[in-house]
Design a protein around this motif. Structure first.
Motif, PDB file in Angstrom:
ATOM      1  N   ILE A   1       1.196  47.826  90.855  1.00 16.56           N
ATOM      2  CA  ILE A   1       2.528  47.318  91.160  1.00 16.56           C
ATOM      3  C   ILE A   1       3.492  47.591  90.007  1.00 16.56           C
ATOM      4  N   ASP A   2       3.112  47.182  88.814  1.00 17.62           N
ATOM      5  CA  ASP A   2       4.007  47.336  87.668  1.00 17.62           C
ATOM      6  C   ASP A   2       3.955  48.736  87.074  1.00 17.62           C
ATOM      7  N   GLY A   3       2.766  49.336  87.082  1.00 16.54           N
ATOM      8  CA  GLY A   3       2.605  50.636  86.435  1.00 16.54           C
ATOM      9  C   GLY A   3       2.815  51.829  87.335  1.00 16.54           C
ATOM     10  N   GLY A   4       2.930  51.593  88.637  1.00 11.53           N
ATOM     11  CA  GLY A   4       3.197  52.686  89.560  1.00 11.53           C
ATOM     12  C   GLY A   4       2.032  53.642  89.776  1.00 11.53           C
ATOM     13  N   GLN A   5       0.830  53.237  89.393  1.00 11.65           N
ATOM     14  CA  GLN A   5      -0.333  54.092  89.603  1.00 11.65           C
ATOM     15  C   GLN A   5      -0.831  53.947  91.042  1.00 11.65           C
ATOM     16  N   SER A   6      -1.395  54.989  91.571  1.00 10.63           N
ATOM     17  CA  SER A   6      -1.913  54.919  92.939  1.00 10.63           C
ATOM     18  C   SER A   6      -3.208  54.110  92.958  1.00 10.63           C
ATOM     19  N   PRO A   7      -3.492  53.447  94.063  1.00 10.40           N
ATOM     20  CA  PRO A   7      -4.765  52.732  94.168  1.00 10.40           C
ATOM     21  C   PRO A   7      -5.975  53.639  93.907  1.00 10.40           C
ATOM     22  N   ALA A   8      -5.892  54.889  94.347  1.00 12.08           N
ATOM     23  CA  ALA A   8      -7.003  55.818  94.118  1.00 12.08           C
ATOM     24  C   ALA A   8      -7.191  56.087  92.631  1.00 12.08           C
ATOM     25  N   HIS A   9      -6.098  56.238  91.914  1.00 11.07           N
ATOM     26  CA  HIS A   9      -6.177  56.477  90.467  1.00 11.07           C
ATOM     27  C   HIS A   9      -6.767  55.259  89.750  1.00 11.07           C
ATOM     28  N   VAL A  10      -6.325  54.060  90.131  1.00 10.94           N
ATOM     29  CA  VAL A  10      -6.837  52.830  89.520  1.00 10.94           C
ATOM     30  C   VAL A  10      -8.323  52.689  89.819  1.00 10.94           C
ATOM     31  N   ALA A  11      -8.722  52.980  91.042  1.00  8.95           N
ATOM     32  CA  ALA A  11     -10.146  52.914  91.400  1.00  8.95           C
ATOM     33  C   ALA A  11     -10.952  53.859  90.523  1.00  8.95           C
ATOM     34  N   ASP A  12     -10.434  55.062  90.324  1.00  8.78           N
ATOM     35  CA  ASP A  12     -11.122  56.041  89.480  1.00  8.78           C
ATOM     36  C   ASP A  12     -11.186  55.570  88.032  1.00  8.78           C
ATOM     37  N   GLN A  13     -10.094  55.044  87.503  1.00  7.56           N
ATOM     38  CA  GLN A  13     -10.050  54.595  86.115  1.00  7.56           C
ATOM     39  C   GLN A  13     -10.981  53.413  85.858  1.00  7.56           C
ATOM     40  N   PHE A  14     -11.082  52.502  86.826  1.00  9.38           N
ATOM     41  CA  PHE A  14     -11.941  51.327  86.676  1.00  9.38           C
ATOM     42  C   PHE A  14     -13.345  51.547  87.237  1.00  9.38           C
ATOM     43  N   ASN A  15     -13.595  52.746  87.740  1.00  8.87           N
ATOM     44  CA  ASN A  15     -14.901  53.067  88.329  1.00  8.87           C
ATOM     45  C   ASN A  15     -15.250  52.079  89.455  1.00  8.87           C
ATOM     46  N   LEU A  16     -14.313  51.915  90.361  1.00  8.67           N
ATOM     47  CA  LEU A  16     -14.453  51.013  91.501  1.00  8.67           C
ATOM     48  C   LEU A  16     -14.312  51.788  92.801  1.00  8.67           C
ATOM     49  N   PRO A  17     -14.903  51.264  93.869  1.00  2.00           N
ATOM     50  CA  PRO A  17     -14.547  51.842  95.169  1.00  2.00           C
ATOM     51  C   PRO A  17     -13.095  51.472  95.471  1.00  2.00           C
ATOM     52  N   ILE A  18     -12.409  52.311  96.179  1.00  2.00           N
ATOM     53  CA  ILE A  18     -11.003  52.044  96.466  1.00  2.00           C
ATOM     54  C   ILE A  18     -10.847  50.742  97.248  1.00  2.00           C
ATOM     55  N   SER A  19     -11.860  50.379  98.011  1.00  2.00           N
ATOM     56  CA  SER A  19     -11.793  49.121  98.757  1.00  2.00           C
ATOM     57  C   SER A  19     -11.671  47.927  97.798  1.00  2.00           C
ATOM     58  N   GLY A  20     -12.271  48.016  96.623  1.00  2.00           N
ATOM     59  CA  GLY A  20     -12.160  46.951  95.630  1.00  2.00           C
ATOM     60  C   GLY A  20     -10.740  46.798  95.122  1.00  2.00           C
ATOM     61  N   VAL A  21     -10.056  47.912  94.948  1.00  3.52           N
ATOM     62  CA  VAL A  21      -8.658  47.879  94.510  1.00  3.52           C
ATOM     63  C   VAL A  21      -7.797  47.231  95.588  1.00  3.52           C
ATOM     64  N   TYR A  22      -8.014  47.641  96.832  1.00  5.65           N
ATOM     65  CA  TYR A  22      -7.223  47.058  97.916  1.00  5.65           C
ATOM     66  C   TYR A  22      -7.551  45.584  98.124  1.00  5.65           C
ATOM     67  N   GLU A  23      -8.779  45.205  97.908  1.00  2.00           N
ATOM     68  CA  GLU A  23      -9.137  43.794  98.024  1.00  2.00           C
ATOM     69  C   GLU A  23      -8.435  42.974  96.939  1.00  2.00           C
ATOM     70  N   ALA A  24      -8.398  43.504  95.715  1.00  2.13           N
ATOM     71  CA  ALA A  24      -7.699  42.819  94.627  1.00  2.13           C
ATOM     72  C   ALA A  24      -6.210  42.700  94.935  1.00  2.13           C
ATOM     73  N   LEU A  25      -5.616  43.762  95.457  1.00  2.00           N
ATOM     74  CA  LEU A  25      -4.197  43.720  95.810  1.00  2.00           C
ATOM     75  C   LEU A  25      -3.941  42.737  96.951  1.00  2.00           C
ATOM     76  N   SER A  26      -4.848  42.704  97.904  1.00  2.00           N
ATOM     77  CA  SER A  26      -4.719  41.764  99.010  1.00  2.00           C
ATOM     78  C   SER A  26      -4.781  40.327  98.495  1.00  2.00           C
ATOM     79  N   TYR A  27      -5.701  40.067  97.572  1.00  2.00           N
ATOM     80  CA  TYR A  27      -5.796  38.729  96.974  1.00  2.00           C
ATOM     81  C   TYR A  27      -4.506  38.417  96.224  1.00  2.00           C
ATOM     82  N   TYR A  28      -4.020  39.365  95.474  1.00  2.52           N
ATOM     83  CA  TYR A  28      -2.794  39.169  94.695  1.00  2.52           C
ATOM     84  C   TYR A  28      -1.651  38.741  95.610  1.00  2.52           C
TER      85      TYR A  28
END
Length: 90
Positions: A31-58
């Motif tokens: 949200i603040d950094g403008g990175q794509s969910p796919a990029h964040v998933a790659d950087q944190f070594n997460l499945p993209i579903s984990g990124v979307y779940e975190a965003l959904s919780y947020y």
């Protein structure tokens, strides 16, 4: 992946289960950094579903997230204030 809270990890902030990656960490990058969910998933070594779940919780707990951010900023301000005080003369 699920979002969990444990007072012994990240001070009890919501995080992705099995990691020390907080919901606010993910939101800050996407949200603040403008990175794509796919990029964040790659950087944190997460499945993209984990990124979307975190965003959904947020977004589902936006007031809680704002309160955590305010608390975090206040804590940093207190530490900054204490660490920047000049030493008293002896």
């Amino acid at each position: 992946m699920t979002i969990v809270r444990n007072n012994n990890v990240l001070g009890g902030e919501p995080r992705i289960n099995g990691t020390r990656i907080g919901v606010r960490h993910v939101a800050a990058r996407v949200i603040d950094g403008g990175q794509s969910p796919a990029h964040v998933a790659d950087q944190f070594n997460l499945p993209i579903s984990g990124v979307y779940e975190a965003l959904s919780y947020y977004y589902g707990h936006i007031e809680e997230m704002y309160n955590l951010e305010r608390e975090n900023e206040a804590a940093f301000d207190r530490v900054r204030e204490l660490s920047l005080k000049p030493k008293e003369p002896v």
